[in-house]
Write a protein that holds these residues in place. Structure first.
Motif, PDB file in Angstrom:
ATOM      1  N   HIS A  32       7.264   0.543   7.285  1.00 31.15           N
ATOM      2  CA  HIS A  32       7.875   1.034   6.065  1.00 31.15           C
ATOM      3  C   HIS A  32       9.359   1.217   6.369  1.00 31.15           C
ATOM      4  O   HIS A  32       9.735   1.569   7.489  1.00 31.15           O
ATOM      5  N   SER A  51       7.648   0.388   0.931  1.00 27.43           N
ATOM      6  CA  SER A  51       6.476   0.246   1.778  1.00 27.43           C
ATOM      7  C   SER A  51       6.525  -1.075   2.544  1.00 27.43           C
ATOM      8  O   SER A  51       7.326  -1.965   2.239  1.00 27.43           O
ATOM      9  N   TRP A  52       5.650  -1.213   3.526  1.00 34.96           N
ATOM     10  CA  TRP A  52       5.688  -2.394   4.380  1.00 34.96           C
ATOM     11  C   TRP A  52       5.533  -3.691   3.599  1.00 34.96           C
ATOM     12  O   TRP A  52       6.139  -4.703   3.930  1.00 34.96           O
ATOM     13  N   SER A  53       4.751  -3.653   2.538  1.00 31.90           N
ATOM     14  CA  SER A  53       4.510  -4.862   1.747  1.00 31.90           C
ATOM     15  C   SER A  53       5.559  -5.071   0.666  1.00 31.90           C
ATOM     16  O   SER A  53       5.625  -6.153   0.071  1.00 31.90           O
ATOM     17  N   SER A  56       5.610  -0.809  -3.037  1.00 27.17           N
ATOM     18  CA  SER A  56       5.936   0.550  -3.479  1.00 27.17           C
ATOM     19  C   SER A  56       7.347   0.913  -3.077  1.00 27.17           C
ATOM     20  O   SER A  56       7.778   0.617  -1.960  1.00 27.17           O
ATOM     21  N   THR A  57       8.050   1.560  -3.987  1.00 25.38           N
ATOM     22  CA  THR A  57       9.398   2.040  -3.713  1.00 25.38           C
ATOM     23  C   THR A  57       9.552   3.459  -4.243  1.00 25.38           C
ATOM     24  O   THR A  57       8.828   3.880  -5.156  1.00 25.38           O
ATOM     25  N   GLU A 101       4.224   6.224   8.166  1.00 25.43           N
ATOM     26  CA  GLU A 101       4.346   6.946   6.917  1.00 25.43           C
ATOM     27  C   GLU A 101       5.347   6.245   6.008  1.00 25.43           C
ATOM     28  O   GLU A 101       6.086   5.371   6.442  1.00 25.43           O
ATOM     29  N   TYR A 102       5.384   6.681   4.776  1.00 27.47           N
ATOM     30  CA  TYR A 102       6.260   6.047   3.785  1.00 27.47           C
ATOM     31  C   TYR A 102       6.900   7.124   2.938  1.00 27.47           C
ATOM     32  O   TYR A 102       6.247   8.070   2.528  1.00 27.47           O
TER      33      TYR A 102
END
Length: 121
Positions: A32, A51-53, A56-57, A101-102
């Motif tokens: 993240h 997020s890693w993908s 999500s922001t 974590e994010y």
């Protein structure tokens, strides 16, 4: 992972800048990522996270609607598009990576060296 931020500079109020953060290593896509900033005499503050993908922001209220965080995992790159800049956005901007974590309260394990953004009125 090693991080290097770039793209800062001097811009007039109302202008735009795009920050970049390049990452070394093959595991960038598993982290993240976040952007933070620190103004002179102030504590470092959260700006945005992704997020890693990239699905999500989250943003600080002070930049919501003006800044956009994004990433390109194929290029090991993180970005922060900053529009409608204000003098109060003046700070050193840092990118950071978090393994588990994010978001703004996550523990960020790796930090870049920072890039200066100065917004003149």
């Amino acid at each position: 992972v090693q991080l290097q931020a770039s793209g800062g500079g001097l811009v007039q109020a109302g202008g735009s800048l795009r920050l970049s953060c390049s990452a070394s290593g093959r595991t960038f896509s598993s982290y993240h990522m976040g952007w933070f900033r620190q103004a002179p005499g102030k504590e470092r503050e959260f700006v945005a996270a992704i997020s890693w993908s990239g699905s999500s922001t989250v943003y600080a209220d002070s930049v919501k609607g003006r800044f956009t965080i994004s990433r390109d995992n194929s290029k090991n790159a993180l970005y922060l598009q900053m529009n409608s800049l204000k003098p109060e956005d003046t700070a050193v901007y840092y990118c950071a990576a978090a393994q588990s974590e994010y978001g703004p309260k996550a523990r960020y394990d790796y930090w870049g060296q920072g890039t200066q953004v100065t917004v003149s009125s």
